[in-house]
Write a protein that holds these residues in place. Sequence first.
Motif, PDB file in Angstrom:
ATOM      1  N   MET A  63      68.439  87.768  47.273  1.00  0.00           N
ATOM      2  CA  MET A  63      68.870  89.094  47.717  1.00  0.00           C
ATOM      3  C   MET A  63      70.114  89.010  48.593  1.00  0.00           C
ATOM      4  O   MET A  63      71.078  89.758  48.405  1.00  0.00           O
ATOM      5  N   ILE A  64      70.097  88.112  49.561  1.00  0.00           N
ATOM      6  CA  ILE A  64      71.230  88.003  50.485  1.00  0.00           C
ATOM      7  C   ILE A  64      72.474  87.520  49.748  1.00  0.00           C
ATOM      8  O   ILE A  64      73.573  88.070  49.915  1.00  0.00           O
ATOM      9  N   PRO A 296      60.653  92.758  55.638  1.00  0.00           N
ATOM     10  CA  PRO A 296      59.554  92.460  54.706  1.00  0.00           C
ATOM     11  C   PRO A 296      59.285  93.567  53.703  1.00  0.00           C
ATOM     12  O   PRO A 296      58.830  93.309  52.584  1.00  0.00           O
ATOM     13  N   MET A 297      59.567  94.803  54.086  1.00  0.00           N
ATOM     14  CA  MET A 297      59.360  95.926  53.174  1.00  0.00           C
ATOM     15  C   MET A 297      60.150  95.757  51.879  1.00  0.00           C
ATOM     16  O   MET A 297      59.685  96.129  50.791  1.00  0.00           O
ATOM     17  N   LEU A 298      61.347  95.173  51.971  1.00  0.00           N
ATOM     18  CA  LEU A 298      62.185  94.997  50.784  1.00  0.00           C
ATOM     19  C   LEU A 298      61.651  93.907  49.869  1.00  0.00           C
ATOM     20  O   LEU A 298      62.030  93.843  48.701  1.00  0.00           O
ATOM     21  N   LEU A 299      60.794  93.033  50.390  1.00  0.00           N
ATOM     22  CA  LEU A 299      60.214  91.957  49.595  1.00  0.00           C
ATOM     23  C   LEU A 299      58.822  92.291  49.088  1.00  0.00           C
ATOM     24  O   LEU A 299      58.168  91.454  48.470  1.00  0.00           O
ATOM     25  N   GLN A 311      64.891 103.163  52.411  1.00  0.00           N
ATOM     26  CA  GLN A 311      66.330 103.309  52.600  1.00  0.00           C
ATOM     27  C   GLN A 311      66.757 102.818  53.981  1.00  0.00           C
ATOM     28  O   GLN A 311      67.796 102.174  54.139  1.00  0.00           O
ATOM     29  N   GLU A 312      65.953 103.113  55.000  1.00  0.00           N
ATOM     30  CA  GLU A 312      66.281 102.651  56.343  1.00  0.00           C
ATOM     31  C   GLU A 312      66.233 101.128  56.429  1.00  0.00           C
ATOM     32  O   GLU A 312      67.100 100.497  57.054  1.00  0.00           O
ATOM     33  N   ALA A 313      65.236 100.530  55.797  1.00  0.00           N
ATOM     34  CA  ALA A 313      65.150  99.069  55.783  1.00  0.00           C
ATOM     35  C   ALA A 313      66.329  98.453  55.042  1.00  0.00           C
ATOM     36  O   ALA A 313      66.870  97.414  55.453  1.00  0.00           O
ATOM     37  N   ASN A 314      66.749  99.098  53.958  1.00  0.00           N
ATOM     38  CA  ASN A 314      67.868  98.579  53.188  1.00  0.00           C
ATOM     39  C   ASN A 314      69.172  98.655  53.979  1.00  0.00           C
ATOM     40  O   ASN A 314      69.999  97.736  53.936  1.00  0.00           O
ATOM     41  N   ARG A 315      69.363  99.738  54.727  1.00  0.00           N
ATOM     42  CA  ARG A 315      70.571  99.843  55.560  1.00  0.00           C
ATOM     43  C   ARG A 315      70.565  98.787  56.658  1.00  0.00           C
ATOM     44  O   ARG A 315      71.604  98.183  56.970  1.00  0.00           O
ATOM     45  N   ALA A 316      69.401  98.553  57.264  1.00  0.00           N
ATOM     46  CA  ALA A 316      69.310  97.500  58.280  1.00  0.00           C
ATOM     47  C   ALA A 316      69.602  96.140  57.678  1.00  0.00           C
ATOM     48  O   ALA A 316      70.243  95.290  58.318  1.00  0.00           O
ATOM     49  N   PHE A 317      69.140  95.898  56.459  1.00  0.00           N
ATOM     50  CA  PHE A 317      69.405  94.632  55.771  1.00  0.00           C
ATOM     51  C   PHE A 317      70.902  94.410  55.601  1.00  0.00           C
ATOM     52  O   PHE A 317      71.425  93.315  55.866  1.00  0.00           O
ATOM     53  N   TRP A 318      71.612  95.436  55.179  1.00  0.00           N
ATOM     54  CA  TRP A 318      73.052  95.302  54.982  1.00  0.00           C
ATOM     55  C   TRP A 318      73.785  95.149  56.308  1.00  0.00           C
ATOM     56  O   TRP A 318      74.679  94.311  56.437  1.00  0.00           O
ATOM     57  N   ALA A 353      82.771 100.373  50.036  1.00  0.00           N
ATOM     58  CA  ALA A 353      82.359 100.199  48.645  1.00  0.00           C
ATOM     59  C   ALA A 353      80.881  99.848  48.511  1.00  0.00           C
ATOM     60  O   ALA A 353      80.385  99.700  47.393  1.00  0.00           O
ATOM     61  N   VAL A 354      80.179  99.724  49.633  1.00  0.00           N
ATOM     62  CA  VAL A 354      78.758  99.369  49.599  1.00  0.00           C
ATOM     63  C   VAL A 354      77.941 100.650  49.425  1.00  0.00           C
ATOM     64  O   VAL A 354      77.921 101.515  50.308  1.00  0.00           O
ATOM     65  N   GLU A 355      77.272 100.754  48.295  1.00  0.00           N
ATOM     66  CA  GLU A 355      76.522 101.973  47.987  1.00  0.00           C
ATOM     67  C   GLU A 355      75.376 102.199  48.962  1.00  0.00           C
ATOM     68  O   GLU A 355      75.047 103.344  49.292  1.00  0.00           O
ATOM     69  N   ALA A 356      74.757 101.144  49.447  1.00  0.00           N
ATOM     70  CA  ALA A 356      73.618 101.281  50.346  1.00  0.00           C
ATOM     71  C   ALA A 356      73.993 101.940  51.665  1.00  0.00           C
ATOM     72  O   ALA A 356      73.130 102.478  52.366  1.00  0.00           O
ATOM     73  N   LEU A 357      75.283 101.916  52.025  1.00  0.00           N
ATOM     74  CA  LEU A 357      75.742 102.501  53.284  1.00  0.00           C
ATOM     75  C   LEU A 357      76.379 103.869  53.083  1.00  0.00           C
ATOM     76  O   LEU A 357      77.033 104.378  53.998  1.00  0.00           O
TER      77      LEU A 357
END
Length: 407
Positions: A63-64, A296-299, A311-318, A353-357
Amino acid sequence: MKPSVLDRLFGRRVVVPEAKASRTGPLIALQVQGRPVWTGRDLASLAREGFMKNAVVYRAVTMIAEAAASVPWLLYEGADEIAAHPLTDLLAHPNRRQSGAAFLEALYGNLLVAGNAYAELVMLGTKPAELHTLRPDRMKIVPGADGWPEAYDYAVAGRSVRFPIGDGPSPILHLRLFHPLDDHYGFAPLEAAAIALDIHNAAGAWNKALLDNAARPSGALVYKGEGGGTLSQDQFERLKRELETNYQGAMNAGRPLLLEGGLDWTAMSLSPHDMDFMEAKNGAAREIALAFGVPPMLLGIPGDATYANYQEANRAFWRQTVLPLVGRTAQALTAWLAPAYGETLRLWYDADAVEALSVERAALWSRVEAAGFLSRDEKRAAVGYGPAGVGGSEGAGEEEGEGEWTP
């Protein structure tokens, strides 16, 4: 003129010209000068037991690495963005067998698994021509007299190639994660999660053994023959073979036993305490995810409620994991490659260009749009764009009306 460290240690007085150098480096060089510094761990075993045998580690690293490799590059000369340049072309097509994304994914993957990542620069004349990733377990650092690397040794099948560091661009880029106890090599996240990794792998092996034994821990065959005797050795061996052949494995789960000769089956069950191994496995998975900086939610790991939604977890990941990694890589690539072009270049990433943000970006644009006291050019600067040029003068935002502006 100042005496060197060796002069002070051995009482010699030699006049040498002064030069800029670290005062602590020679202390390291006294022990390791001219000899490879070997890593204190087996990187191959770490990769096999972690990345290749553990789904949580594999997914976290993938993922990273994939996310970081997908971020587009921006190149600046001073404050001006450069649309096309040989440096960005090189990063987009580093060599004939890899795309830019594949090259960066391998670089990030090595860094996350081993704590170190190496890239080789191939020069054509005085200009960079190709970039190649190198395996960290094959690379050794050779410190010089100042304690810092003067060469890199890359060994394969008993043969070694040395990459000396001269005055020009270094042939090797070494990316490393912070290690508090090593002067030359980085610290892998897998090492910090080593205990959790062993627990998670052991729990998986235990669960597999449980399934191989008809999905229950076991039972007891009690012999209740006449006179309270025992089975003969031949009877015992025959019974053992029949159980292994006919009653073990997933295909035989639930198959009834056919008992004879005074044998009685006493089933055993798992206690609630024994069943807690699943929670221990999930806890270990959360620790592994924590070491890599992946929510961990993303896994898909249960029991984690740190973030309100995906979505909040994904933004924190990025924001907390991916972009800092890309940023430090951009700085390292700039210091490594920019001098070869003889220009003042700065490499950075395009966060827009990052869609997650996109949600954060939309919120920023809404706040800037509502700021009526800002001119159009000031609004553009607030969201990372340059002046609009003709027609983008001071006060243009007020003349066009509130809420109607485009970057």
